[in-house]
Design a protein around this motif. Structure first.
Motif, PDB file in Angstrom:
ATOM      1  N   ARG A 158     -35.075  45.639 -49.253  1.00 29.17           N
ATOM      2  CA  ARG A 158     -35.589  44.497 -49.768  1.00 29.17           C
ATOM      3  C   ARG A 158     -34.509  43.399 -49.924  1.00 29.17           C
ATOM      4  NH1 ARG A 158     -37.622  48.298 -53.118  1.00 29.17           N
ATOM      5  NH2 ARG A 158     -36.387  47.406 -54.866  1.00 29.17           N
ATOM      6  N   ILE A 159     -34.749  42.180 -49.234  1.00 33.92           N
ATOM      7  CA  ILE A 159     -33.691  41.369 -49.062  1.00 33.92           C
ATOM      8  C   ILE A 159     -34.083  39.802 -49.919  1.00 33.92           C
ATOM      9  CG2 ILE A 159     -32.223  39.788 -47.746  1.00 33.92           C
ATOM     10  CD1 ILE A 159     -32.117  42.203 -45.607  1.00 33.92           C
ATOM     11  N   ALA A 160     -33.618  39.222 -50.667  1.00 33.76           N
ATOM     12  CA  ALA A 160     -33.908  37.804 -51.187  1.00 33.76           C
ATOM     13  C   ALA A 160     -33.003  36.968 -50.930  1.00 33.76           C
ATOM     14  CB  ALA A 160     -34.235  38.027 -52.782  1.00 33.76           C
ATOM     15  N   PHE A 161     -33.420  35.651 -50.567  1.00 32.10           N
ATOM     16  CA  PHE A 161     -32.570  34.677 -50.333  1.00 32.10           C
ATOM     17  C   PHE A 161     -32.718  33.829 -51.209  1.00 32.10           C
ATOM     18  CE2 PHE A 161     -33.176  36.919 -46.274  1.00 32.10           C
ATOM     19  CZ  PHE A 161     -31.618  36.267 -45.670  1.00 32.10           C
ATOM     20  N   ILE A 162     -31.660  33.354 -52.008  1.00 28.56           N
ATOM     21  CA  ILE A 162     -31.761  32.083 -52.910  1.00 28.56           C
ATOM     22  C   ILE A 162     -31.111  30.883 -52.250  1.00 28.56           C
ATOM     23  CG2 ILE A 162     -30.789  31.436 -55.082  1.00 28.56           C
ATOM     24  CD1 ILE A 162     -32.499  33.877 -55.271  1.00 28.56           C
ATOM     25  N   GLY A 163     -31.981  30.045 -51.821  1.00 23.96           N
ATOM     26  CA  GLY A 163     -31.653  28.925 -51.003  1.00 23.96           C
ATOM     27  C   GLY A 163     -32.650  29.303 -49.657  1.00 23.96           C
ATOM     28  N   ALA A 164     -33.331  28.315 -49.060  1.00 25.92           N
ATOM     29  CA  ALA A 164     -34.065  28.461 -48.006  1.00 25.92           C
ATOM     30  C   ALA A 164     -33.995  27.351 -47.026  1.00 25.92           C
ATOM     31  CB  ALA A 164     -35.526  28.556 -48.180  1.00 25.92           C
ATOM     32  N   GLY A 165     -32.576  26.955 -46.909  1.00 26.32           N
ATOM     33  CA  GLY A 165     -32.298  25.789 -46.031  1.00 26.32           C
ATOM     34  C   GLY A 165     -32.212  26.344 -44.427  1.00 26.32           C
TER      35      GLY A 165
ATOM     36  N   ALA B 181     -32.424  30.650 -40.340  1.00 30.07           N
ATOM     37  CA  ALA B 181     -31.811  31.356 -39.024  1.00 30.07           C
ATOM     38  C   ALA B 181     -31.739  32.756 -39.368  1.00 30.07           C
ATOM     39  CB  ALA B 181     -30.585  30.581 -38.559  1.00 30.07           C
ATOM     40  N   LEU B 182     -31.324  33.061 -40.531  1.00 32.45           N
ATOM     41  CA  LEU B 182     -30.829  34.460 -40.722  1.00 32.45           C
ATOM     42  C   LEU B 182     -32.270  35.296 -40.827  1.00 32.45           C
ATOM     43  CD1 LEU B 182     -28.000  34.303 -43.217  1.00 32.45           C
ATOM     44  CD2 LEU B 182     -27.744  34.782 -40.825  1.00 32.45           C
ATOM     45  N   ILE B 183     -33.279  34.825 -41.585  1.00 30.09           N
ATOM     46  CA  ILE B 183     -34.526  35.176 -41.835  1.00 30.09           C
ATOM     47  C   ILE B 183     -35.072  35.327 -40.325  1.00 30.09           C
ATOM     48  CG2 ILE B 183     -36.901  35.000 -42.831  1.00 30.09           C
ATOM     49  CD1 ILE B 183     -35.357  33.730 -45.088  1.00 30.09           C
ATOM     50  N   ARG B 184     -35.032  34.564 -39.598  1.00 30.53           N
ATOM     51  CA  ARG B 184     -35.753  34.740 -38.102  1.00 30.53           C
ATOM     52  C   ARG B 184     -35.203  35.898 -37.462  1.00 30.53           C
ATOM     53  NH1 ARG B 184     -39.087  30.741 -36.499  1.00 30.53           N
ATOM     54  NH2 ARG B 184     -38.957  28.582 -37.696  1.00 30.53           N
ATOM     55  N   GLY B 185     -33.841  36.002 -37.302  1.00 29.61           N
ATOM     56  CA  GLY B 185     -32.879  36.918 -36.920  1.00 29.61           C
ATOM     57  C   GLY B 185     -33.668  38.528 -37.488  1.00 29.61           C
TER      58      GLY B 185
ATOM     59  N   THR C  47     -42.692  41.105 -45.381  1.00 34.09           N
ATOM     60  CA  THR C  47     -43.005  41.802 -46.782  1.00 34.09           C
ATOM     61  C   THR C  47     -41.766  42.181 -47.351  1.00 34.09           C
ATOM     62  OG1 THR C  47     -43.763  43.939 -45.758  1.00 34.09           O
ATOM     63  CG2 THR C  47     -45.302  42.355 -46.261  1.00 34.09           C
ATOM     64  N   SER C  48     -40.636  42.686 -46.674  1.00 31.92           N
ATOM     65  CA  SER C  48     -39.530  43.183 -47.396  1.00 31.92           C
ATOM     66  C   SER C  48     -38.293  41.919 -47.463  1.00 31.92           C
ATOM     67  CB  SER C  48     -38.849  44.124 -46.772  1.00 31.92           C
ATOM     68  OG  SER C  48     -38.630  43.721 -45.137  1.00 31.92           O
ATOM     69  N   ILE C  49     -38.916  40.861 -47.439  1.00 36.56           N
ATOM     70  CA  ILE C  49     -38.046  39.392 -47.398  1.00 36.56           C
ATOM     71  C   ILE C  49     -38.811  38.590 -48.583  1.00 36.56           C
ATOM     72  CG2 ILE C  49     -37.196  37.586 -46.320  1.00 36.56           C
ATOM     73  CD1 ILE C  49     -37.286  39.212 -43.686  1.00 36.56           C
ATOM     74  N   ARG C  50     -37.923  37.955 -49.188  1.00 34.03           N
ATOM     75  CA  ARG C  50     -38.536  36.861 -50.200  1.00 34.03           C
ATOM     76  C   ARG C  50     -37.440  35.733 -50.359  1.00 34.03           C
ATOM     77  NH1 ARG C  50     -40.729  38.430 -56.340  1.00 34.03           N
ATOM     78  NH2 ARG C  50     -40.943  36.302 -57.129  1.00 34.03           N
ATOM     79  N   ALA C  51     -38.033  34.439 -50.547  1.00 40.56           N
ATOM     80  CA  ALA C  51     -36.862  33.514 -50.499  1.00 40.56           C
ATOM     81  C   ALA C  51     -37.418  32.439 -51.626  1.00 40.56           C
ATOM     82  CB  ALA C  51     -37.149  32.699 -49.261  1.00 40.56           C
ATOM     83  N   THR C  52     -36.341  31.817 -52.288  1.00 39.54           N
ATOM     84  CA  THR C  52     -36.839  30.965 -53.268  1.00 39.54           C
ATOM     85  C   THR C  52     -36.099  29.533 -52.942  1.00 39.54           C
ATOM     86  OG1 THR C  52     -34.631  31.434 -54.643  1.00 39.54           O
ATOM     87  CG2 THR C  52     -36.511  32.759 -55.134  1.00 39.54           C
ATOM     88  N   ASP C  53     -36.431  28.638 -53.360  1.00 37.38           N
ATOM     89  CA  ASP C  53     -35.828  27.259 -53.189  1.00 37.38           C
ATOM     90  C   ASP C  53     -36.736  26.153 -54.121  1.00 37.38           C
ATOM     91  OD1 ASP C  53     -34.002  26.112 -50.790  1.00 37.38           O
ATOM     92  OD2 ASP C  53     -35.476  24.434 -51.584  1.00 37.38           O
ATOM     93  N   PRO C  54     -36.081  24.989 -54.496  1.00 31.94           N
ATOM     94  CA  PRO C  54     -36.663  24.072 -55.441  1.00 31.94           C
ATOM     95  C   PRO C  54     -37.386  23.217 -54.876  1.00 31.94           C
ATOM     96  CG  PRO C  54     -34.355  23.670 -55.310  1.00 31.94           C
ATOM     97  CD  PRO C  54     -34.607  24.958 -54.402  1.00 31.94           C
ATOM     98  N   TYR C  55     -37.631  23.186 -53.396  1.00 30.24           N
ATOM     99  CA  TYR C  55     -37.978  22.258 -52.631  1.00 30.24           C
ATOM    100  C   TYR C  55     -39.370  22.662 -51.769  1.00 30.24           C
ATOM    101  CZ  TYR C  55     -33.740  19.818 -53.631  1.00 30.24           C
ATOM    102  OH  TYR C  55     -32.483  19.182 -54.072  1.00 30.24           O
ATOM    103  N   ALA C  56     -40.511  22.021 -51.850  1.00 29.79           N
ATOM    104  CA  ALA C  56     -41.813  22.460 -51.463  1.00 29.79           C
ATOM    105  C   ALA C  56     -41.694  22.480 -50.042  1.00 29.79           C
ATOM    106  CB  ALA C  56     -42.979  21.659 -51.830  1.00 29.79           C
ATOM    107  N   PRO C  57     -41.198  21.776 -49.276  1.00 30.84           N
ATOM    108  CA  PRO C  57     -41.190  21.707 -47.622  1.00 30.84           C
ATOM    109  C   PRO C  57     -40.323  23.187 -47.263  1.00 30.84           C
ATOM    110  CG  PRO C  57     -40.846  19.518 -48.221  1.00 30.84           C
ATOM    111  CD  PRO C  57     -40.580  20.381 -49.637  1.00 30.84           C
ATOM    112  N   SER C  58     -39.305  23.544 -47.901  1.00 27.71           N
ATOM    113  CA  SER C  58     -38.619  24.522 -47.601  1.00 27.71           C
ATOM    114  C   SER C  58     -39.454  26.015 -47.924  1.00 27.71           C
ATOM    115  CB  SER C  58     -37.350  24.641 -48.447  1.00 27.71           C
ATOM    116  OG  SER C  58     -36.424  23.766 -48.135  1.00 27.71           O
TER     117      SER C  58
END
Length: 266
Positions: free
Chosen positions: A3-10, A15-19, A28-39
Protein backbone atom coordinates in the motif's frame (compact mmCIF):
# COMPACT_ATOMS: atom_id res chain seq x y z
CA UNK A 1 0.37 -5.71 -2.76
CA UNK A 2 2.24 -2.90 -1.01
CA UNK A 3 0.00 0.00 0.00
CA UNK A 4 1.59 3.25 -1.20
CA UNK A 5 0.43 6.76 -0.28
CA UNK A 6 1.60 9.90 -2.04
CA UNK A 7 1.62 13.12 -0.05
CA UNK A 8 1.44 15.60 -2.90
CA UNK A 9 -0.12 14.79 -6.26
CA UNK A 10 1.74 17.03 -8.68
CA UNK A 11 3.43 16.15 -11.97
CA UNK A 12 6.18 13.94 -10.59
CA UNK A 13 3.82 12.02 -8.30
CA UNK A 14 1.46 11.53 -11.23
CA UNK A 15 4.30 10.20 -13.38
CA UNK A 16 5.32 7.74 -10.67
CA UNK A 17 1.74 6.59 -10.15
CA UNK A 18 1.26 6.05 -13.88
CA UNK A 19 4.44 3.98 -13.91
CA UNK A 20 3.16 1.85 -11.04
CA UNK A 21 -0.18 1.28 -12.74
CA UNK A 22 1.47 0.42 -16.05
CA UNK A 23 3.68 -2.12 -14.28
CA UNK A 24 0.69 -3.91 -12.79
CA UNK A 25 0.30 -2.24 -9.39
CA UNK A 26 -3.39 -2.03 -8.58
CA UNK A 27 -5.06 1.36 -8.22
CA UNK A 28 -6.72 0.20 -5.00
CA UNK A 29 -3.29 -0.13 -3.35
CA UNK A 30 -2.41 3.51 -4.12
CA UNK A 31 -3.70 6.60 -2.36
CA UNK A 32 -2.87 10.28 -2.87
CA UNK A 33 -3.42 13.50 -0.98
CA UNK A 34 -3.23 17.10 -2.13
CA UNK A 35 -4.82 20.42 -1.09
CA UNK A 36 -5.81 21.27 -4.68
CA UNK A 37 -9.03 19.92 -6.19
CA UNK A 38 -7.71 19.64 -9.79
CA UNK A 39 -4.85 17.40 -8.59
CA UNK A 40 -7.29 15.20 -6.70
CA UNK A 41 -9.56 14.96 -9.75
CA UNK A 42 -6.57 13.85 -11.86
CA UNK A 43 -5.81 11.10 -9.36
CA UNK A 44 -9.40 9.90 -9.28
CA UNK A 45 -9.38 9.76 -13.08
CA UNK A 46 -6.62 7.17 -12.73
CA UNK A 47 -8.75 5.16 -10.33
CA UNK A 48 -6.69 6.22 -7.30
CA UNK A 49 -8.38 7.24 -4.05
CA UNK A 50 -7.56 10.88 -3.34
CA UNK A 51 -8.39 13.44 -0.67
CA UNK A 52 -6.67 16.03 1.54
CA UNK A 53 -6.31 13.89 4.68
CA UNK A 54 -2.57 13.32 5.08
CA UNK A 55 -2.86 11.61 8.47
CA UNK A 56 -5.35 9.05 7.20
CA UNK A 57 -3.19 8.31 4.16
CA UNK A 58 -0.12 7.73 6.34
CA UNK A 59 -2.06 5.50 8.73
CA UNK A 60 -3.31 3.38 5.77
CA UNK A 61 -0.01 3.06 3.92
CA UNK A 62 3.02 0.84 4.26
CA UNK A 63 5.12 3.16 2.09
CA UNK A 64 4.67 6.95 2.00
CA UNK A 65 6.09 9.03 -0.84
CA UNK A 66 6.68 12.67 0.07
CA UNK A 67 6.17 14.62 -3.15
CA UNK A 68 5.70 18.20 -1.97
CA UNK A 69 7.81 21.25 -2.68
CA UNK A 70 10.86 21.26 -0.36
CA UNK A 71 9.91 24.61 1.17
CA UNK A 72 6.52 23.14 2.15
CA UNK A 73 7.83 19.91 3.65
CA UNK A 74 8.19 21.01 7.26
CA UNK A 75 4.68 22.50 7.37
CA UNK A 76 3.15 19.41 5.81
CA UNK A 77 5.06 16.86 7.88
CA UNK A 78 5.10 18.40 11.35
CA UNK A 79 1.49 17.31 12.12
CA UNK A 80 2.47 13.75 11.14
CA UNK A 81 5.30 13.38 13.69
CA UNK A 82 5.35 9.99 15.40
CA UNK A 83 3.12 8.34 12.76
CA UNK A 84 5.79 6.64 10.64
CA UNK A 85 6.85 3.78 12.90
CA UNK A 86 7.10 0.59 10.85
CA UNK A 87 6.67 2.44 7.57
CA UNK A 88 9.05 3.45 4.80
CA UNK A 89 9.20 7.11 3.80
CA UNK A 90 10.43 7.86 0.29
CA UNK A 91 11.32 11.48 -0.34
CA UNK A 92 11.55 13.10 -3.75
CA UNK A 93 12.00 16.54 -2.17
CA UNK A 94 15.12 17.94 -3.79
CA UNK A 95 17.81 19.10 -1.38
CA UNK A 96 16.30 17.72 1.85
CA UNK A 97 18.62 15.23 3.61
CA UNK A 98 17.41 12.20 5.52
CA UNK A 99 18.25 13.95 8.80
CA UNK A 100 15.58 16.55 8.01
CA UNK A 101 12.84 13.89 8.02
CA UNK A 102 14.25 12.20 11.11
CA UNK A 103 14.28 15.55 12.89
CA UNK A 104 10.70 16.43 11.98
CA UNK A 105 9.08 13.00 12.23
CA UNK A 106 11.09 11.09 14.82
CA UNK A 107 11.28 7.32 14.27
CA UNK A 108 11.27 6.93 10.48
CA UNK A 109 13.01 4.80 7.84
CA UNK A 110 13.97 7.12 4.99
CA UNK A 111 14.76 6.50 1.34
CA UNK A 112 16.01 9.64 -0.35
CA UNK A 113 15.38 9.71 -4.09
CA UNK A 114 16.63 12.03 -6.81
CA UNK A 115 14.47 11.41 -9.89
CA UNK A 116 14.46 13.51 -13.03
CA UNK A 117 11.82 14.93 -15.34
CA UNK A 118 12.00 12.25 -18.10
CA UNK A 119 10.03 10.14 -15.60
CA UNK A 120 7.09 12.11 -17.03
CA UNK A 121 7.48 10.05 -20.23
CA UNK A 122 8.50 6.79 -18.54
CA UNK A 123 12.24 7.30 -19.09
CA UNK A 124 13.38 8.63 -15.74
CA UNK A 125 16.74 8.08 -14.09
CA UNK A 126 16.72 8.03 -10.29
CA UNK A 127 19.44 7.83 -7.65
CA UNK A 128 18.44 6.23 -4.33
CA UNK A 129 19.93 6.21 -0.84
CA UNK A 130 18.49 4.41 2.19
CA UNK A 131 19.19 4.92 5.87
CA UNK A 132 20.08 1.89 8.00
CA UNK A 133 16.50 1.77 9.28
CA UNK A 134 15.08 0.88 5.86
CA UNK A 135 14.11 -2.79 5.55
CA UNK A 136 14.68 -5.03 2.55
CA UNK A 137 10.96 -4.66 1.81
CA UNK A 138 11.32 -0.88 1.89
CA UNK A 139 14.21 -1.02 -0.55
CA UNK A 140 12.21 -3.33 -2.76
CA UNK A 141 9.28 -0.92 -2.78
CA UNK A 142 11.57 1.95 -3.80
CA UNK A 143 13.11 -0.18 -6.55
CA UNK A 144 9.70 -1.10 -7.91
CA UNK A 145 8.46 2.50 -7.78
CA UNK A 146 11.30 4.09 -9.70
CA UNK A 147 12.15 1.25 -12.07
CA UNK A 148 8.51 1.30 -13.20
CA UNK A 149 9.14 4.69 -14.80
CA UNK A 150 12.74 4.33 -15.96
CA UNK A 151 15.85 3.09 -14.18
CA UNK A 152 16.98 3.41 -10.56
CA UNK A 153 20.41 2.98 -9.00
CA UNK A 154 21.41 2.89 -5.33
CA UNK A 155 24.34 4.90 -3.98
CA UNK A 156 26.36 3.92 -0.92
CA UNK A 157 26.38 7.27 0.87
CA UNK A 158 23.90 10.11 1.06
CA UNK A 159 26.61 12.55 -0.03
CA UNK A 160 26.55 10.88 -3.45
CA UNK A 161 22.97 12.04 -3.98
CA UNK A 162 24.51 15.45 -4.76
CA UNK A 163 26.56 13.75 -7.48
CA UNK A 164 23.37 12.15 -8.81
CA UNK A 165 21.80 15.61 -8.87
CA UNK A 166 24.70 16.94 -10.96
CA UNK A 167 24.63 13.97 -13.36
CA UNK A 168 21.00 12.98 -13.89
CA UNK A 169 18.85 15.24 -11.70
CA UNK A 170 19.93 18.38 -13.55
CA UNK A 171 21.13 16.40 -16.56
CA UNK A 172 18.02 16.71 -18.77
CA UNK A 173 18.57 20.46 -18.97
CA UNK A 174 22.10 19.91 -20.26
CA UNK A 175 20.76 17.78 -23.09
CA UNK A 176 17.94 20.23 -23.77
CA UNK A 177 20.57 22.97 -24.11
CA UNK A 178 22.63 20.88 -26.55
CA UNK A 179 19.53 19.96 -28.56
CA UNK A 180 18.47 23.61 -28.61
CA UNK A 181 21.89 24.69 -29.91
CA UNK A 182 21.93 21.97 -32.58
CA UNK A 183 18.44 22.89 -33.78
CA UNK A 184 19.50 26.55 -34.01
CA UNK A 185 22.60 25.49 -35.91
CA UNK A 186 20.59 23.38 -38.34
CA UNK A 187 18.09 26.15 -39.05
CA UNK A 188 20.97 28.60 -39.60
CA UNK A 189 22.19 26.18 -42.28
CA UNK A 190 18.83 26.26 -44.04
CA UNK A 191 16.71 23.47 -42.57
CA UNK A 192 13.18 24.35 -41.49
CA UNK A 193 12.60 24.21 -37.73
CA UNK A 194 10.41 21.09 -37.74
CA UNK A 195 12.87 19.08 -39.83
CA UNK A 196 15.76 20.31 -37.68
CA UNK A 197 13.95 19.31 -34.48
CA UNK A 198 13.05 15.83 -35.75
CA UNK A 199 16.54 15.08 -37.07
CA UNK A 200 18.36 16.38 -34.00
CA UNK A 201 16.06 14.69 -31.47
CA UNK A 202 16.13 11.36 -33.30
CA UNK A 203 19.91 11.58 -33.45
CA UNK A 204 20.07 12.20 -29.68
CA UNK A 205 17.70 9.28 -29.03
CA UNK A 206 19.66 6.95 -31.30
CA UNK A 207 23.02 7.92 -29.81
CA UNK A 208 21.72 7.28 -26.30
CA UNK A 209 20.28 3.91 -27.30
CA UNK A 210 23.54 2.86 -28.96
CA UNK A 211 25.49 3.85 -25.85
CA UNK A 212 23.19 1.75 -23.66
CA UNK A 213 22.89 -1.29 -25.91
CA UNK A 214 26.42 -1.78 -27.26
CA UNK A 215 29.47 -3.06 -25.38
CA UNK A 216 31.61 -0.26 -26.79
CA UNK A 217 32.36 2.79 -24.64
CA UNK A 218 31.14 6.28 -25.67
CA UNK A 219 34.74 7.05 -26.60
CA UNK A 220 34.90 4.10 -28.97
CA UNK A 221 31.52 4.89 -30.48
CA UNK A 222 32.64 8.47 -31.11
CA UNK A 223 35.89 7.29 -32.67
CA UNK A 224 34.05 4.94 -35.02
CA UNK A 225 32.11 7.80 -36.62
CA UNK A 226 34.98 10.29 -36.69
CA UNK A 227 37.01 9.89 -39.89
CA UNK A 228 40.32 11.73 -39.94
CA UNK A 229 39.90 14.95 -41.89
CA UNK A 230 36.13 14.44 -42.20
CA UNK A 231 33.09 16.54 -41.28
CA UNK A 232 32.63 15.02 -37.83
CA UNK A 233 36.28 15.59 -36.98
CA UNK A 234 35.97 19.24 -38.07
CA UNK A 235 33.00 19.76 -35.73
CA UNK A 236 34.60 18.00 -32.77
CA UNK A 237 37.83 19.95 -33.18
CA UNK A 238 35.86 23.18 -33.05
CA UNK A 239 34.06 21.97 -29.92
CA UNK A 240 37.40 21.28 -28.26
CA UNK A 241 38.63 24.76 -29.20
CA UNK A 242 36.02 25.92 -26.72
CA UNK A 243 37.04 23.34 -24.08
CA UNK A 244 33.81 21.39 -24.58
CA UNK A 245 34.67 18.56 -22.20
CA UNK A 246 36.02 20.87 -19.51
CA UNK A 247 33.02 23.17 -19.80
CA UNK A 248 30.56 20.30 -19.30
CA UNK A 249 32.45 19.02 -16.27
CA UNK A 250 32.70 22.53 -14.79
CA UNK A 251 28.94 22.88 -15.13
CA UNK A 252 28.41 19.59 -13.31
CA UNK A 253 30.77 20.71 -10.56
CA UNK A 254 28.71 23.90 -10.19
CA UNK A 255 25.50 21.88 -9.91
CA UNK A 256 27.13 19.62 -7.32
CA UNK A 257 28.32 22.58 -5.24
CA UNK A 258 24.89 24.20 -5.37
CA UNK A 259 23.22 20.95 -4.28
CA UNK A 260 25.51 20.86 -1.24
CA UNK A 261 24.67 24.48 -0.42
CA UNK A 262 20.93 23.80 -0.61
CA UNK A 263 21.26 20.73 1.61
CA UNK A 264 23.16 22.76 4.21
CA UNK A 265 20.36 25.36 4.24
CA UNK A 266 17.70 22.77 5.09
Amino acid sequence: MTRIAFIGAGNMATALIRGLLNSGHTATSIRATDPYAPSLDAMRALGVAADDNNAAAVAWAEVVVIAVKPQMAREVLTPLAGQFTGKTLISICAGLPCAFFEGVLGDVAVVRAMPNTPALVGLGATGLYATAAVSDAGRGAADALFNAGGVARWVESEALIDAVTAASGSGPAYFFALIEAMIQGATALGLDSDTAKQLVCQTALGAAQMTLSEDASPTELRTRVTSKGGTTAAALERFEDGDFNATIQAGMQAAYARAQELAAQS
